[in-house]
Design an enzyme around this catalytic site. Structure first.
Site, PDB file in Angstrom:
ATOM      1  N   ARG A 121      34.734  44.161  26.321  1.00 38.11           N
ATOM      2  CA  ARG A 121      36.116  44.528  26.689  1.00 38.11           C
ATOM      3  C   ARG A 121      36.659  45.537  25.688  1.00 38.11           C
ATOM      4  O   ARG A 121      37.296  46.518  26.062  1.00 38.11           O
ATOM      5  CB  ARG A 121      37.002  43.279  26.690  1.00 38.11           C
ATOM      6  CG  ARG A 121      36.687  42.351  27.828  1.00 38.11           C
ATOM      7  CD  ARG A 121      37.392  41.006  27.642  1.00 38.11           C
ATOM      8  NE  ARG A 121      37.058  40.120  28.736  1.00 38.11           N
ATOM      9  CZ  ARG A 121      36.898  38.810  28.622  1.00 38.11           C
ATOM     10  NH1 ARG A 121      37.065  38.218  27.466  1.00 38.11           N
ATOM     11  NH2 ARG A 121      36.591  38.091  29.675  1.00 38.11           N
ATOM     12  N   PHE A 147      36.420  42.300  40.006  1.00 38.44           N
ATOM     13  CA  PHE A 147      36.073  40.941  39.566  1.00 38.44           C
ATOM     14  C   PHE A 147      36.803  40.674  38.244  1.00 38.44           C
ATOM     15  O   PHE A 147      36.200  40.344  37.234  1.00 38.44           O
ATOM     16  CB  PHE A 147      34.555  40.782  39.382  1.00 38.44           C
ATOM     17  CG  PHE A 147      33.739  41.226  40.568  1.00 38.44           C
ATOM     18  CD1 PHE A 147      33.530  40.371  41.650  1.00 38.44           C
ATOM     19  CD2 PHE A 147      33.197  42.512  40.622  1.00 38.44           C
ATOM     20  CE1 PHE A 147      32.782  40.781  42.744  1.00 38.44           C
ATOM     21  CE2 PHE A 147      32.448  42.926  41.718  1.00 38.44           C
ATOM     22  CZ  PHE A 147      32.233  42.058  42.786  1.00 38.44           C
ATOM     23  N   ASP A 159      40.377  40.661  42.434  1.00 39.86           N
ATOM     24  CA  ASP A 159      39.602  39.415  42.380  1.00 39.86           C
ATOM     25  C   ASP A 159      39.944  38.611  43.633  1.00 39.86           C
ATOM     26  O   ASP A 159      41.060  38.666  44.130  1.00 39.86           O
ATOM     27  CB  ASP A 159      39.945  38.601  41.120  1.00 39.86           C
ATOM     28  CG  ASP A 159      38.860  37.582  40.765  1.00 39.86           C
ATOM     29  OD1 ASP A 159      38.127  37.793  39.787  1.00 39.86           O
ATOM     30  OD2 ASP A 159      38.735  36.573  41.506  1.00 39.86           O
ATOM     31  N   SER A 160      38.959  37.853  44.124  1.00 43.31           N
ATOM     32  CA  SER A 160      39.198  37.096  45.363  1.00 43.31           C
ATOM     33  C   SER A 160      39.888  35.757  45.093  1.00 43.31           C
ATOM     34  O   SER A 160      40.359  35.106  46.016  1.00 43.31           O
ATOM     35  CB  SER A 160      37.870  36.855  46.084  1.00 43.31           C
ATOM     36  OG  SER A 160      36.974  36.209  45.217  1.00 43.31           O
ATOM     37  N   ASP A 181      32.099  43.683  37.302  1.00 40.67           N
ATOM     38  CA  ASP A 181      31.594  42.507  36.566  1.00 40.67           C
ATOM     39  C   ASP A 181      31.457  41.339  37.543  1.00 40.67           C
ATOM     40  O   ASP A 181      32.199  40.354  37.460  1.00 40.67           O
ATOM     41  CB  ASP A 181      32.567  42.171  35.423  1.00 40.67           C
ATOM     42  CG  ASP A 181      32.066  41.023  34.550  1.00 40.67           C
ATOM     43  OD1 ASP A 181      30.852  40.751  34.568  1.00 40.67           O
ATOM     44  OD2 ASP A 181      32.892  40.391  33.860  1.00 40.67           O
ATOM     45  N   CYS A 204      25.182  39.348  35.157  1.00 46.30           N
ATOM     46  CA  CYS A 204      25.037  38.143  34.327  1.00 46.30           C
ATOM     47  C   CYS A 204      23.939  37.249  34.905  1.00 46.30           C
ATOM     48  O   CYS A 204      23.911  36.058  34.646  1.00 46.30           O
ATOM     49  CB  CYS A 204      26.362  37.407  34.197  1.00 46.30           C
ATOM     50  SG  CYS A 204      27.065  36.898  35.750  1.00 46.30           S
TER      51      CYS A 204
HETATM   52  N1  SAH Z   1      35.547  40.335  34.358  1.00 48.30           N
HETATM   53  C1  SAH Z   1      36.016  38.993  34.184  1.00 48.30           C
HETATM   54  C2  SAH Z   1      34.984  37.948  34.563  1.00 48.30           C
HETATM   55  C3  SAH Z   1      34.448  38.058  35.947  1.00 48.30           C
HETATM   56  S1  SAH Z   1      33.764  36.605  36.551  1.00 48.30           S
HETATM   57  C4  SAH Z   1      36.523  38.797  32.782  1.00 48.30           C
HETATM   58  O1  SAH Z   1      36.427  39.722  31.969  1.00 48.30           O
HETATM   59  O2  SAH Z   1      36.994  37.707  32.471  1.00 48.30           O
HETATM   60  C5  SAH Z   1      33.561  36.961  38.223  1.00 48.30           C
HETATM   61  C6  SAH Z   1      34.842  36.985  39.026  1.00 48.30           C
HETATM   62  O3  SAH Z   1      34.502  37.441  40.339  1.00 48.30           O
HETATM   63  C7  SAH Z   1      35.527  35.657  39.259  1.00 48.30           C
HETATM   64  O4  SAH Z   1      36.854  35.739  38.821  1.00 48.30           O
HETATM   65  C8  SAH Z   1      35.494  35.431  40.784  1.00 48.30           C
HETATM   66  O5  SAH Z   1      36.707  34.878  41.291  1.00 48.30           O
HETATM   67  C9  SAH Z   1      35.342  36.823  41.282  1.00 48.30           C
HETATM   68  N2  SAH Z   1      34.663  36.993  42.577  1.00 48.30           N
HETATM   69  C10 SAH Z   1      33.531  36.423  43.013  1.00 48.30           C
HETATM   70  N3  SAH Z   1      33.152  36.944  44.203  1.00 48.30           N
HETATM   71  C11 SAH Z   1      34.088  37.875  44.514  1.00 48.30           C
HETATM   72  C12 SAH Z   1      34.256  38.773  45.603  1.00 48.30           C
HETATM   73  N4  SAH Z   1      33.376  38.831  46.599  1.00 48.30           N
HETATM   74  N5  SAH Z   1      35.314  39.606  45.597  1.00 48.30           N
HETATM   75  C13 SAH Z   1      36.214  39.562  44.575  1.00 48.30           C
HETATM   76  N6  SAH Z   1      36.091  38.746  43.522  1.00 48.30           N
HETATM   77  C14 SAH Z   1      35.064  37.913  43.483  1.00 48.30           C
END
Ligand code: SAH
Length: 395
Positions: A211, A227, A249-250, A299, A339
């Site tokens: 970050r 995400f 984010d979803s 991510d 990941c």
């Molecule tokens: N970048 C974040 C961590 C991401 S974790 C950070 O720095 O903290 C992955 C995230 O993807 C989760 O919050 C989950 O809710 C979201 N997610 C999973 N599938 C998704 C989709 N199809 N569309 C949007 N968000 C999604």
């Protein structure tokens, strides 16, 4: 103690200190072990190799914990392993601007199946193996002794437990229950964490360094954080003067937490849009609108939970990255992560090359991302290196 004799030739990985004995490597079992019991692993001629946790329901029949025959796996052993892991994080534990970190990282800290995260004065614990489950009371006791937490919460609701044949748990293990949201700091930015219901153990402290690295490029730039969860990349970009930030984010809880975090940090004046949507859909919508960004962060969650899911996951990563590339201004930056432990960095680079060809873009790698020091990779256990990422300039 029950003895597990390996097939001829199968001692090699154990001698190289790899911590997993697959069920196919087992020749004979002398005695009757319950799942989670500590057993002795022997080579085919009967010589001692290591001690480990037995489980006949898992693909990994023995999770190895100790390679010295003289050492007893008793309370002192657990105390020593926990104290060693805590000591290795001494600098992070002292840091004034960060109090969210991983204290125990499973195989990397010789406690396979135990993950402990520290969020301010609370501990969030994930127990993913029967061996650790059996030692739970000892572990709680030693964690209290080493860290004197306010409360310890069990987030052992991960699907990984079902592979070990143990049921999911979510509840208070010890001490006071955390409030619905507790505040933590990471690199000087404040985050609300919902320990009981947040994703994984509540927060993704594995992206701490990345970050910051990415935020260094964000000044004056428009950033799309896909995400976004509770806004790790978004908030760091704002802190560093991004001209506008869009987070997608979803999850409703993720978006709600992100909005709280913007207020907590007094970033309300920053130009920010939070969108609760499926990223794939949203990226396509942006493409149709002709919207472009200077920086795009991707991510996603783990697309490849195992090696067998690799092909499908590769296609999903490719498609996602192709879309991300198409939304960038010329010369824009794409920060892209995986990941999935099953996708190594070379495979990830190949997927990106494939995405670039499909997008019709020239792409340069300008930085490689990895996991931070509190998520160490044991040299004998490359599977522990799960988080990787690339910072790309897309021409
Ligand atoms: N970048 C974040 C961590 C991401 S974790 C950070 O720095 O903290 C992955 C995230 O993807 C989760 O919050 C989950 O809710 C979201 N997610 C999973 N599938 C998704 C989709 N199809 N569309 C949007 N968000 C999604």
């Amino acid at each position: 103690m029950v003895e597990i004799k390996l097939k001829k030739g199968k001692e090699k990985a154990v001698l190289q200190r790899h911590p997993w004995v697959f069920s196919g490597a087992v020749d004979k079992i002398k005695g009757k072990a319950d799942n989670g019991d500590v057993v002795k692993v022997l080579d085919n001629s009967g010589d001692f190799l290591a001690y480990g946790y037995f489980n006949d329901q898992s693909r990994v029949a023995v999770r190895l914990i100790e390679w010295n025959e003289e050492t007893q796996i008793d309370e002192d052993w657990y105390e020593q392993k926990i104290n060693q892991a805590v000591a290795a994080r001494a600098d992070l534990l002292k840091a004034e601007d960060t109090n969210a970190l991983r204290l125990i990282f499973s195989e990397a800290d010789f406690l396979p199946g135990l993950i402990v995260d520290k969020y301010a004065d609370f501990l969030s614990v994930q127990i993913l193996s029967t061996g650790i489950e059996k030692a739970k009371d000892i572990i709680i006791d030693k964690l209290c002794k080493a860290l004197n937490p306010t409360g310890i919460f069990d987030r052992s609701d991960a699907t990984a437990r079902t592979h070990e044949g143990i049921t999911a748990e979510n509840g208070l293990l010890w001490g006071e229950a955390p409030a619905e949201f507790i505040a933590v700091k990471e690199n000087g930015i404040t985050y609300h964490i919902n320990i009981a219901e947040g994703q994984k153990s509540g927060f993704y402290c594995d992206q701490r360094d990345n970050r910051l690295l990415l935020a260094a490029y964000a000044k004056g730039k428009s950033v799309l954080d896909c995400f976004s969860y509770s806004g790790g990349f978004s908030l760091n970009a704002m802190q560093n003067g991004a001209s506008e930030v869009t987070s997608v984010d979803s999850s409703a809880l993720a978006i709600e937490t992100l909005k709280q975090n913007i207020e907590l940090n007094k970033f309300v004046k920053h130009k920010h849009t939070a969108i609760q949507s499926d990223v794939n859909k949203q990226l396509r919508a942006f493409k149709e609108e002709g919207k472009k960004f200077d920086i795009v962060v991707l991510d996603p969650p783990k697309y490849a939970p195992s090696r067998s899911a690799l092909d499908r996951a590769a296609r999903a990563y490719k498609d996602l990255n192709r879309l991300g590339m198409l939304l960038l201004e010329p010369g824009g930056l794409l920060a892209t992560f995986s990941c999935s432990g099953a996708v190594d960095i070379e495979t990830f680079k190949q997927i990106i090359a494939w995405a670039a060809l499909d997008a019709g873009k020239e792409v340069q790698i300008i930085k490689q991302f990895s996991q931070p020091e509190d998520h160490p990779v044991r040299i004998s256990f490359p599977e522990g290196e799960y988080l990787k990422g690339l910072l790309l300039r897309v021409l």
